[in-house]
Design an enzyme around this catalytic site. Structure first.
Site, mmCIF file in Angstrom:
data_model
loop_
_atom_site.group_PDB
_atom_site.id
_atom_site.type_symbol
_atom_site.label_atom_id
_atom_site.label_comp_id
_atom_site.label_asym_id
_atom_site.label_seq_id
_atom_site.Cartn_x
_atom_site.Cartn_y
_atom_site.Cartn_z
ATOM 1 N N GLU A 270 3.680 -9.336 11.427
ATOM 2 C CA GLU A 270 2.904 -9.239 12.669
ATOM 3 C C GLU A 270 2.395 -10.601 13.138
ATOM 4 O OE1 GLU A 270 -0.148 -6.114 12.040
ATOM 5 O OE2 GLU A 270 0.735 -5.154 13.785
ATOM 6 N N HIS A 291 17.497 -4.323 -10.841
ATOM 7 C CA HIS A 291 18.618 -3.406 -10.998
ATOM 8 C C HIS A 291 19.034 -2.819 -9.655
ATOM 9 C CE1 HIS A 291 18.017 -3.626 -15.395
ATOM 10 N NE2 HIS A 291 16.813 -3.962 -14.979
ATOM 11 N N LYS A 393 2.374 1.346 21.181
ATOM 12 C CA LYS A 393 1.130 2.115 21.338
ATOM 13 C C LYS A 393 1.004 2.604 22.784
ATOM 14 C CE LYS A 393 -1.918 -0.085 17.868
ATOM 15 N NZ LYS A 393 -3.179 -0.798 17.646
HETATM 16 O O1 PA5 Z 1 -3.060 -6.565 12.596
HETATM 17 C C1 PA5 Z 1 -3.262 -5.803 13.537
HETATM 18 O O2 PA5 Z 1 -3.919 -6.147 14.524
HETATM 19 C C2 PA5 Z 1 -2.710 -4.393 13.509
HETATM 20 O O3 PA5 Z 1 -1.993 -4.138 12.349
HETATM 21 C C3 PA5 Z 1 -3.865 -3.399 13.635
HETATM 22 O O4 PA5 Z 1 -4.727 -3.543 12.532
HETATM 23 C C4 PA5 Z 1 -3.352 -1.952 13.713
HETATM 24 O O5 PA5 Z 1 -2.475 -1.814 14.788
HETATM 25 C C5 PA5 Z 1 -4.513 -0.969 13.865
HETATM 26 O O6 PA5 Z 1 -5.296 -1.298 14.983
HETATM 27 P P1 PA5 Z 1 -6.744 -0.724 15.184
HETATM 28 O O7 PA5 Z 1 -7.616 -1.199 14.072
HETATM 29 O O8 PA5 Z 1 -7.173 -1.265 16.498
HETATM 30 O O9 PA5 Z 1 -6.640 0.780 15.187
#
Ligand code: PA5
Length: 406
Positions: A270, A291, A393
């Protein structure tokens, strides 16, 4: 303490010139962490205030004494780091009460059916974690759990059993908490999901689980010492990438670090996978995966490098037949596999911590966060956004008539 060797098993693939290309930008990044615009990473108040920390410890005692099951709802950065640290540090069997169930990481009806049947007659406290308050999976999880809780508890009791962790002022979860008078913890605006395990996002459930969060935080603060090492690691990974090593395998020789590798995948994917750039992270748990993926790393398509994470000390278990401890044999396996992979196609970057404990994990989390941010800056992508995640989303939200607010 973190020890590293980024040279021994990489030097036939990259040389000083390959790394020197990044000298200038690496220096700029180091400056940003040391007094520049990233120096807030060195101030623990950026993650949690003293008052909030006291409140986390107090609330965690309350939770430990007042439920059978503590449900932690969240996904991505609001889940993965916490799960990783719990799996690394808690006993695999005979965990202390309360039982902790993570929810909101999938949309599986079969799984939910089992969870609902399991929790319906238990005493429940729930911690809902979402920074944006705008994420489908935790939204659904809370809806389902709340329905069960409303059938068991009065409105006053619910206020003692629902704890919200979200942005200090924004989002539908904050609005709900204000409206219903739920107890809340704040996620600092500056700290994004995947970097938030040392904010109340992770600290509160970790404290409930019995993990010593003060020691974790001390390790995290001490991890500052490894800023230059983390930037160096980011440089070596990028130099390898430019030699067509496009996949990074996070390899552990410690079963209890499996979820840590899952957190690493999230952190790096990310943070860096944007604008058509980034190194694809995968995970390997050895010796099991020797393995399976081991064959590929030894002789398959020539696109992988490994980051091997080892733990230096471990409980002593004597293997009489070989007159060695299990840990000594595990260390031999780690080293010989690096030698074998290096002899064919795969370089390894080696990172060791002293022990599987709170302090060392705090240091390690800090090391990898610094490395992920630095790696993104090296390739000129914004470490702190995730526009691709936002896209899915948004599309689901539209298909559900825009109603998934808490
Ligand atoms: O690193 C990030 O920003 C994402 O992985 C969020 O943590 C994830 O999408 C969840 O978002 P939120 O905490 O707004 O529900």
């Amino acid at each position: 303490m973190i020890k590293s060797d980024f040279n021994k098993y990489t030097s036939k693939f990259i040389n000083g010139v390959d790394k020197a290309k990044f000298n200038k930008i690496a220096k700029t990044i180091l400056k940003s962490f040391n007094g520049g615009d990233l120096s807030y990473w060195n101030d623990i108040n950026s993650f949690v205030s003293k008052d909030e920390l006291n409140s986390i410890i107090e609330a965690s005692t309350y939770v430990r004494n007042n439920c059978d099951v503590f449900i932690v709802i969240g996904i991505g950065g609001s889940y993965m780091g916490t799960k990783a640290i719990m799996e690394a540090l808690l006993p695999t069997f005979n965990k202390n009460a309360p039982e902790i169930i993570f929810l909101g990481t999938n949309l599986s009806s079969s799984y939910y059916r089992e969870v609902i049947d399991y929790i319906k007659d238990k005493d429940i406290i729930v911690n809902v974690i979402s920074k944006s308050g705008n994420t489908l999976e935790p939204n659904i999880a809370f809806d389902i759990v709340k329905y069960i809780m409303e059938g068991k508890y009065s409105e006053d009791e619910l206020r003692d059993r629902i704890i919200i962790t979200t942005d200090a002022s924004k989002g539908s979860l904050r609005e709900l908490a204000n409206k219903e008078g739920y107890f809340t913890f704040q996620i600092p605006a500056k700290i994004g999901g995947r970097f938030s395990v040392f904010t109340p996002v992770g600290l509160f459930p970790l404290a409930v689980s019995g993990i010593d969060i003060i020691n974790l935080l001390e390790g995290f603060i001490a991890g500052y010492e490894y800023t230059a090492m983390a930037i160096d690691y980011a440089v070596v990974r990028e130099a390898l990438f430019r030699k067509k090593k496009q996949v990074e395998a996070f390899t552990v020789y410690e079963e209890k670090l499996y979820y840590f590798t899952e957190w690493l995948k999230q952190l790096f994917a990310e943070t860096q996978g944007k604008k058509g750039k980034g190194i694809l992270p995968i995970s390997i748990v050895n010796t099991r995966d020797l393995h399976s993926l081991g064959q590929f790393l030894q002789q398959g398509n020539d696109i992988i490098f490994e980051t091997v994470i080892g733990v230096e000390t471990a409980p002593v278990i004597k293997v009489v037949k070989y007159d060695k401890t299990l840990q000594e044999i595990n260390r031999i396996a780690e080293d010989k596999v690096c030698v074998a992979h290096y002899s064919d196609k795969t370089p390894s970057l080696v990172i060791h911590i002293d022990a599987l404990d709170e302090y060392c994990l705090g240091e390690l989390v800090r090391f990898f966060i610094t490395a992920a941010i630095s790696g993104a800056l090296l390739i000129d992508v914004n470490p702190f956004d995730q526009p691709g995640v936002e896209k899915y989303k948004q599309l689901i939200k539209e298909s559900l008539n825009n109603i998934f607010i808490f």
